[in-house]
Design a protein around this motif. Structure first.
Motif, PDB file in Angstrom:
ATOM      1  N   UNK A  37      24.947  -2.799   0.702  1.00  0.00           N
ATOM      2  CA  UNK A  37      23.939  -3.829   1.005  1.00  0.00           C
ATOM      3  C   UNK A  37      24.548  -4.969   1.804  1.00  0.00           C
ATOM      4  N   UNK A  38      23.673  -5.682   2.537  1.00  0.00           N
ATOM      5  CA  UNK A  38      24.115  -6.934   3.142  1.00  0.00           C
ATOM      6  C   UNK A  38      23.415  -8.107   2.456  1.00  0.00           C
ATOM      7  N   UNK A  39      23.970  -9.285   2.670  1.00  0.00           N
ATOM      8  CA  UNK A  39      23.260 -10.526   2.323  1.00  0.00           C
ATOM      9  C   UNK A  39      23.503 -11.491   3.461  1.00  0.00           C
ATOM     10  N   UNK A  40      22.611 -12.463   3.619  1.00  0.00           N
ATOM     11  CA  UNK A  40      22.846 -13.498   4.632  1.00  0.00           C
ATOM     12  C   UNK A  40      24.095 -14.271   4.233  1.00  0.00           C
ATOM     13  N   UNK A  41      25.003 -14.542   5.146  1.00  0.00           N
ATOM     14  CA  UNK A  41      26.215 -15.283   4.766  1.00  0.00           C
ATOM     15  C   UNK A  41      25.864 -16.619   4.113  1.00  0.00           C
ATOM     16  N   UNK A  42      26.640 -16.979   3.086  1.00  0.00           N
ATOM     17  CA  UNK A  42      26.436 -18.277   2.438  1.00  0.00           C
ATOM     18  C   UNK A  42      27.120 -19.367   3.247  1.00  0.00           C
ATOM     19  N   UNK A  43      26.572 -20.571   3.158  1.00  0.00           N
ATOM     20  CA  UNK A  43      27.199 -21.697   3.859  1.00  0.00           C
ATOM     21  C   UNK A  43      28.553 -21.966   3.208  1.00  0.00           C
ATOM     22  N   UNK A  44      29.519 -22.443   4.009  1.00  0.00           N
ATOM     23  CA  UNK A  44      30.884 -22.663   3.517  1.00  0.00           C
ATOM     24  C   UNK A  44      30.904 -23.597   2.305  1.00  0.00           C
ATOM     25  N   UNK A  46      28.604 -23.862   0.005  1.00  0.00           N
ATOM     26  CA  UNK A  46      27.803 -23.369  -1.123  1.00  0.00           C
ATOM     27  C   UNK A  46      28.705 -22.624  -2.107  1.00  0.00           C
ATOM     28  N   UNK A  47      29.284 -23.392  -3.025  1.00  0.00           N
ATOM     29  CA  UNK A  47      30.205 -22.798  -4.002  1.00  0.00           C
ATOM     30  C   UNK A  47      29.529 -21.743  -4.857  1.00  0.00           C
ATOM     31  N   UNK A  48      28.220 -21.903  -5.023  1.00  0.00           N
ATOM     32  CA  UNK A  48      27.511 -20.959  -5.911  1.00  0.00           C
ATOM     33  C   UNK A  48      27.144 -19.662  -5.194  1.00  0.00           C
ATOM     34  N   UNK A  49      27.393 -19.593  -3.892  1.00  0.00           N
ATOM     35  CA  UNK A  49      27.114 -18.372  -3.109  1.00  0.00           C
ATOM     36  C   UNK A  49      25.729 -17.819  -3.439  1.00  0.00           C
ATOM     37  N   UNK A  50      24.750 -18.658  -3.189  1.00  0.00           N
ATOM     38  CA  UNK A  50      23.392 -18.318  -3.610  1.00  0.00           C
ATOM     39  C   UNK A  50      22.842 -17.054  -2.950  1.00  0.00           C
ATOM     40  N   UNK A  51      23.079 -16.896  -1.627  1.00  0.00           N
ATOM     41  CA  UNK A  51      22.527 -15.703  -0.947  1.00  0.00           C
ATOM     42  C   UNK A  51      23.140 -14.429  -1.517  1.00  0.00           C
ATOM     43  N   UNK A  52      24.459 -14.466  -1.696  1.00  0.00           N
ATOM     44  CA  UNK A  52      25.139 -13.296  -2.245  1.00  0.00           C
ATOM     45  C   UNK A  52      24.641 -12.980  -3.658  1.00  0.00           C
ATOM     46  N   UNK A  53      24.510 -14.051  -4.467  1.00  0.00           N
ATOM     47  CA  UNK A  53      24.118 -13.829  -5.871  1.00  0.00           C
ATOM     48  C   UNK A  53      22.715 -13.277  -6.003  1.00  0.00           C
TER      49      UNK A  53
END
Ligand SMILES: NC(=O)c1ccc[n+]([C@@H]2O[C@H](COP(=O)([O-])OP(=O)(O)OC[C@H]3O[C@@H](n4cnc5c(N)ncnc54)[C@H](O)[C@@H]3O)[C@@H](O)[C@H]2O)c1
Length: 273
Positions: A37-44, A46-53
């Motif tokens: 799968x892909x996810x939209x890259x998280x902003x640098x 964003x410690x919580x890596x919301x897109x990935x999570x």
């Protein structure tokens, strides 16, 4: 024995549990397929890596079947190359690739189509149409013989659908990209198709008024309703499976028959009566 036993592939475009890509991926994984799968890259920052999570929260329930979840912004060639290199390393060859990606700014979608900004037009076209060519070209060396590619389109690319605006133009371009890609990849045995889905509530579709469209489909479509995620998921899985061998360069409508109507049908009767 599952329809996707021993099959491996890529799913691009899961944002959350309402994403059409997730409806298709779940069926593939339940039928034994392995997916990256892909996810939209998280902003640098964003410690919580919301897109990935948002994606891993879903794939965690499919530990055996979900091979990896990696960042990929289709506007970035480096991302696409790195994603495909990882896919090769992790999966070897791929048997299916789902492209379920679109974007236009709200500002542009809300304008009259003729007022679409130059930058907004380029952005929408790049993400929603060109990206199919870019990912398929980057994957060309890892497609297995008889691999299948599927993209998601909408009727607003074939006919005027007020409110769909610049995205309609993107879908017309996407439909054409799909057909030319089918021609290029045909000699390798790779098929490329599009599924034209009726309106479903998702993150992307709220921007183009899917909620109102569902009512219209209920009033006009032969089946008197719109479609469900599950119905779209099943046909998506079919088009990515060897069950659809022999179908390529096709737009398959999963829309309760709406596209076949030549008048508003029963809605017209209601207006008269
Ligand atoms: N929902 C509907 O009613 C409907 C109907 C017909 C077609 N479609 C199409 O289905 C596809 C999936 O949309 P959805 O409705 O599931 O909504 P969605 O919001 O769940 O999916 C859209 C996806 O596009 C991804 N995306 C946007 N920009 C990207 C970029 N630069 N790089 C990588 N990914 C990017 C988003 O991260 C998201 O995962 C779209 O092509 C959409 O036009 C939707």
């Amino acid at each position: 024995m599952g329809m996707f036993d021993g099959k491996k592939g890529l799913i691009l475009g899961v944002a959350n549990d309402r994403s059409i890509a997730w409806a298709i991926a779940q069926l593939i994984m339940k039928e034994g397929g392995v997916c990256g799968f892909n996810h939209l890259p998280d902003k640098a920052d964003d410690d919580r890596q919301r897109n990935r999570r948002r994606v891993t929260q879903l794939t965690d329930a499919y530990k055996e079947q979900a091979a990896f979840v990696l960042p990929l912004d289709v506007q970035k060639d480096d991302d696409i190359a790195a994603f495909m290199a990882h896919a090769k390393e992790s999966l070897g060859q791929i048997d299916f690739l789902l492209h379920s990606i679109a974007f236009a700014t709200l500002d542009d979608l809300r304008k009259e189509t003729i007022a679409t900004s130059r930058e907004g037009f380029k952005l929408a076209m790049e993400i929603s149409a060109y990206s199919l060519l870019a990912v398929v070209n980057a994957a060309r060396d890892i497609f297995s013989p008889q691999a299948a590619v599927l993209t998601l389109t909408y009727y607003g690319g074939e006919r005027i659908v007020p409110g769909y605006n610049v995205m309609g133009i993107c879908k017309a371009a996407l439909d054409s990209c799909m057909k030319y890609a089918a021609f290029d990849l045909g000699p390798r045995g790779v098929r490329v198709n599009a599924l034209s889905a009726g309106p479903l509530k998702t993150l992307a579709s709220t921007a183009v008024g899917a909620k109102d469209m569902e009512g219209l489909y209920a009033a006009v479509a032969p089946m008197g309703r719109s479609v469900t995620h599950d119905e779209v998921g099943r046909v998506g899985a079919f088009l990515l499976s060897s069950m659809s061998d022999g179908i390529t360069a096709e737009i398959l409508h999963v829309d309760a028959g709406y596209n076949a109507m030549g008048t508003p049908g029963r809605l017209l009767d209601r207006l008269k009566g």
